[in-house]
Enzyme design. Sequence first.
Site, PDB file in Angstrom:
ATOM      1  N   ASP A  52     -10.898 -14.883  25.158  1.00 30.43           N
ATOM      2  CA  ASP A  52     -11.375 -15.629  26.326  1.00 30.43           C
ATOM      3  C   ASP A  52     -10.497 -15.265  27.524  1.00 30.43           C
ATOM      4  OD1 ASP A  52     -12.053 -17.389  28.267  1.00 30.43           O
ATOM      5  OD2 ASP A  52     -11.546 -19.199  27.140  1.00 30.43           O
ATOM      6  N   GLU A 130      12.091   4.893  38.246  1.00 26.38           N
ATOM      7  CA  GLU A 130      13.503   4.579  37.970  1.00 26.38           C
ATOM      8  C   GLU A 130      13.649   3.068  38.076  1.00 26.38           C
ATOM      9  OE1 GLU A 130      16.081   6.895  40.639  1.00 26.38           O
ATOM     10  OE2 GLU A 130      14.291   8.026  41.161  1.00 26.38           O
ATOM     11  N   GLU A 132      15.463  -0.439  37.936  1.00 24.75           N
ATOM     12  CA  GLU A 132      16.777  -1.086  37.987  1.00 24.75           C
ATOM     13  C   GLU A 132      16.626  -2.546  37.570  1.00 24.75           C
ATOM     14  OE1 GLU A 132      18.626   1.667  41.573  1.00 24.75           O
ATOM     15  OE2 GLU A 132      17.612  -0.201  42.103  1.00 24.75           O
ATOM     16  N   GLU A 186      24.524   0.533  37.846  1.00 27.31           N
ATOM     17  CA  GLU A 186      24.093   0.707  39.226  1.00 27.31           C
ATOM     18  C   GLU A 186      25.148   0.217  40.226  1.00 27.31           C
ATOM     19  OE1 GLU A 186      22.428   1.893  41.541  1.00 27.31           O
ATOM     20  OE2 GLU A 186      21.081   3.124  40.348  1.00 27.31           O
ATOM     21  N   GLU A 193      20.483   0.976  35.463  1.00 30.83           N
ATOM     22  CA  GLU A 193      19.268   1.781  35.590  1.00 30.83           C
ATOM     23  C   GLU A 193      19.136   2.635  34.345  1.00 30.83           C
ATOM     24  OE1 GLU A 193      18.472   3.937  39.319  1.00 30.83           O
ATOM     25  OE2 GLU A 193      17.905   5.690  38.144  1.00 30.83           O
ATOM     26  N   HIS A 242      11.998   3.168  42.252  1.00 34.27           N
ATOM     27  CA  HIS A 242      11.629   4.442  42.888  1.00 34.27           C
ATOM     28  C   HIS A 242      10.622   5.126  41.975  1.00 34.27           C
ATOM     29  CE1 HIS A 242      15.932   4.790  44.791  1.00 34.27           C
ATOM     30  NE2 HIS A 242      15.217   3.787  45.294  1.00 34.27           N
ATOM     31  N   ARG A 313      18.251   9.651  52.227  1.00 35.59           N
ATOM     32  CA  ARG A 313      17.799   8.557  51.383  1.00 35.59           C
ATOM     33  C   ARG A 313      17.432   7.302  52.171  1.00 35.59           C
ATOM     34  NH1 ARG A 313      19.273   8.900  45.558  1.00 35.59           N
ATOM     35  NH2 ARG A 313      20.076  10.996  45.271  1.00 35.59           N
ATOM     36  N   GLU A 330       9.600  11.414  45.908  1.00 35.07           N
ATOM     37  CA  GLU A 330      10.089  10.120  45.434  1.00 35.07           C
ATOM     38  C   GLU A 330       9.647   9.043  46.413  1.00 35.07           C
ATOM     39  OE1 GLU A 330      14.394   8.299  44.052  1.00 35.07           O
ATOM     40  OE2 GLU A 330      14.259   9.321  45.972  1.00 35.07           O
ATOM     41  N   ARG A 332      10.039   5.404  47.513  1.00 38.62           N
ATOM     42  CA  ARG A 332      11.207   4.570  47.262  1.00 38.62           C
ATOM     43  C   ARG A 332      10.999   3.073  47.482  1.00 38.62           C
ATOM     44  NH1 ARG A 332      16.031   7.216  47.122  1.00 38.62           N
ATOM     45  NH2 ARG A 332      17.109   5.587  48.285  1.00 38.62           N
TER      46      ARG A 332
HETATM   47  P1  ADP Z   1      17.355  10.011  41.403  1.00 36.36           P
HETATM   48  O1  ADP Z   1      17.970  11.326  41.693  1.00 36.36           O
HETATM   49  O2  ADP Z   1      16.531   9.500  42.533  1.00 36.36           O
HETATM   50  O3  ADP Z   1      18.361   8.985  40.904  1.00 36.36           O
HETATM   51  P2  ADP Z   1      16.488  10.106  38.661  1.00 36.36           P
HETATM   52  O4  ADP Z   1      17.188  11.318  38.147  1.00 36.36           O
HETATM   53  O5  ADP Z   1      17.114   8.789  38.350  1.00 36.36           O
HETATM   54  O6  ADP Z   1      16.291  10.295  40.231  1.00 36.36           O
HETATM   55  O7  ADP Z   1      14.957  10.050  38.142  1.00 36.36           O
HETATM   56  C1  ADP Z   1      14.112  11.142  38.220  1.00 36.36           C
HETATM   57  C2  ADP Z   1      12.769  10.791  37.620  1.00 36.36           C
HETATM   58  O8  ADP Z   1      11.821  11.785  38.039  1.00 36.36           O
HETATM   59  C3  ADP Z   1      12.736  10.814  36.081  1.00 36.36           C
HETATM   60  O9  ADP Z   1      11.975   9.734  35.600  1.00 36.36           O
HETATM   61  C4  ADP Z   1      12.021  12.147  35.791  1.00 36.36           C
HETATM   62  O10 ADP Z   1      11.358  12.195  34.523  1.00 36.36           O
HETATM   63  C5  ADP Z   1      11.040  12.192  36.927  1.00 36.36           C
HETATM   64  N1  ADP Z   1      10.433  13.520  37.168  1.00 36.36           N
HETATM   65  C6  ADP Z   1      10.956  14.743  36.958  1.00 36.36           C
HETATM   66  N2  ADP Z   1      10.058  15.710  37.245  1.00 36.36           N
HETATM   67  C7  ADP Z   1       8.915  15.080  37.645  1.00 36.36           C
HETATM   68  C8  ADP Z   1       7.616  15.518  38.060  1.00 36.36           C
HETATM   69  N3  ADP Z   1       7.292  16.804  38.139  1.00 36.36           N
HETATM   70  N4  ADP Z   1       6.705  14.569  38.378  1.00 36.36           N
HETATM   71  C9  ADP Z   1       7.006  13.262  38.318  1.00 36.36           C
HETATM   72  N5  ADP Z   1       8.199  12.800  37.941  1.00 36.36           N
HETATM   73  C10 ADP Z   1       9.163  13.689  37.603  1.00 36.36           C
HETATM   74 MG    MG Z   2      15.873   7.502  42.953  1.00 32.99          MG
HETATM   75 MG    MG Z   3      19.010   3.762  41.281  1.00 27.06          MG
HETATM   76 MG    MG Z   4      17.998   7.215  39.749  1.00 28.29          MG
END
Ligand code: ADP
Ligand code: MG
Ligand code: MG
Ligand code: MG
Length: 441
Positions: A52, A130, A132, A186, A193, A242, A313, A330, A332
Amino acid sequence: SRDATSAMLERIEKDNVKFLRLQFTDLLGMPKNVAIPVKQAEKALTGGIGFDGSSIEGFVRIEESDMVLKPDLSTYTLLPWRSRECAEARFVCDVYLANGRPFEGDPRYVLRRAMEDAAKDGYVFNTGPELEFFLFKMLDGRPTTQFQDVGGYFDLAPTDLAEDVRREIILALTEMGFEIEASHHEVAESQHEIDFKYSDALHTADNVITFKFAVKTMALMRGLHASFMAKPIYGICGSGMHTNCSLAKDGVNAFFDPDAPLQLSETCMHFIAGLLKHARAITRVANPTINSYKRLVPGYEAPCYVSWSASNRSTLVRVPAPRGNSTRVEFRSPDPTCNPYLAFAAMLTAGMEGVRQKIEPPAGVDKNIYHMTPEERRRAGIETLPGDLAEAHQALLADDLICRALGPHVVEALTNVANAEWDAYRTMVHPWELDRYLATY
Ligand code: ADP
Ligand code: MG
Ligand code: MG
Ligand code: MG
Ligand code: MG
């Protein structure tokens, strides 16, 4: 197919599964589930299980309250915190109406529809979020905002307990099939994270729901509360989600072009342009709580302005350095209170419009936007993100494309939620007002 069903039934038996959890999410992205004993497995896998829908947030429509959950077989996962002898498994489900049509208020359907639309041009949308979160102490069974590592001596390092919990969380997620890429403490105390590998947006959205549920469960088993609230504590960083985005065509990253400026393809630039064009409307679903807007303020690495950059950033859209298959943008602004299905659907639809209409993005902003004057921002054509939920909701209603992507049922339900939340909030007398005015006036 019949083969896939019988193979799955065999697997369920081999894994000693005694209970199945049929999972779906409501409008707010809250996981819901119906638990069924394994005797019902065949019925669930062939015809689905009725429920339901009238008391599920955002599902209400009395004439459509008889709904059916159909398990997506690709999402079969054992729950690692249950014993192996009496195992429990879960499926993520799609929601159908009794008449066999997909239910338009099912967030997973909204994302599926957006993905199918992009597939017409041969694109798969990949996302890597990502998330947090904070680990807080519990008191008498209720969450507090007390840090796990409160007390001056341990300001810079998590205590052993927090480290243990994080390790246990990662072990559990790994058992559930997550490929954990990184985890770190973090910026704020007690804030963490954990990053898992990207996938197509539908499976990533499933993963986000599972991730939050698993993190909360593992934290609770250690007497801690894991909170994904966007800004639990004034004066320190909030928690973001992000979202790294890319389009793939024929298995190849369509954002990478070794010969283009910055090695970013035209598709990538157009996608960025679409994201920026619809950013204000997307905010409604990427930042859906009153509290989300306490995070989107200057000074804490969260975006407030609609802009992009390949280097800094402070922008809403950043292009991280990796290229080749890892080329991505990214986004954000999202925070982990969002319903990932709706947020990804809105982002994809916006980006795809940019790609189809070949929209050019404005110039990238390599300055720190927070150091620009309002006049400089105005000249650079940099818009501001909505400042609160009411403004974000108006931005959504003003954006036909994003409204169509979500569909009238979801937009109407979001309107009801936004009005109720906003009224409750704006009529409340907050502690800040008493501090400020009670003694003075
Ligand atoms: P940051 O440098 O902003 O801290 P992170 O290293 O924490 O980034 O996270 C990077 C994220 O991007 C991971 O989840 C990774 O799997 C993802 N990622 C990597 N390549 C690709 C892609 N081609 N398309 C989408 N996401 C991706
Ligand atoms: Mg990031
Ligand atoms: Mg972070
Ligand atoms: Mg990160
Ligand atoms: Mg990183």
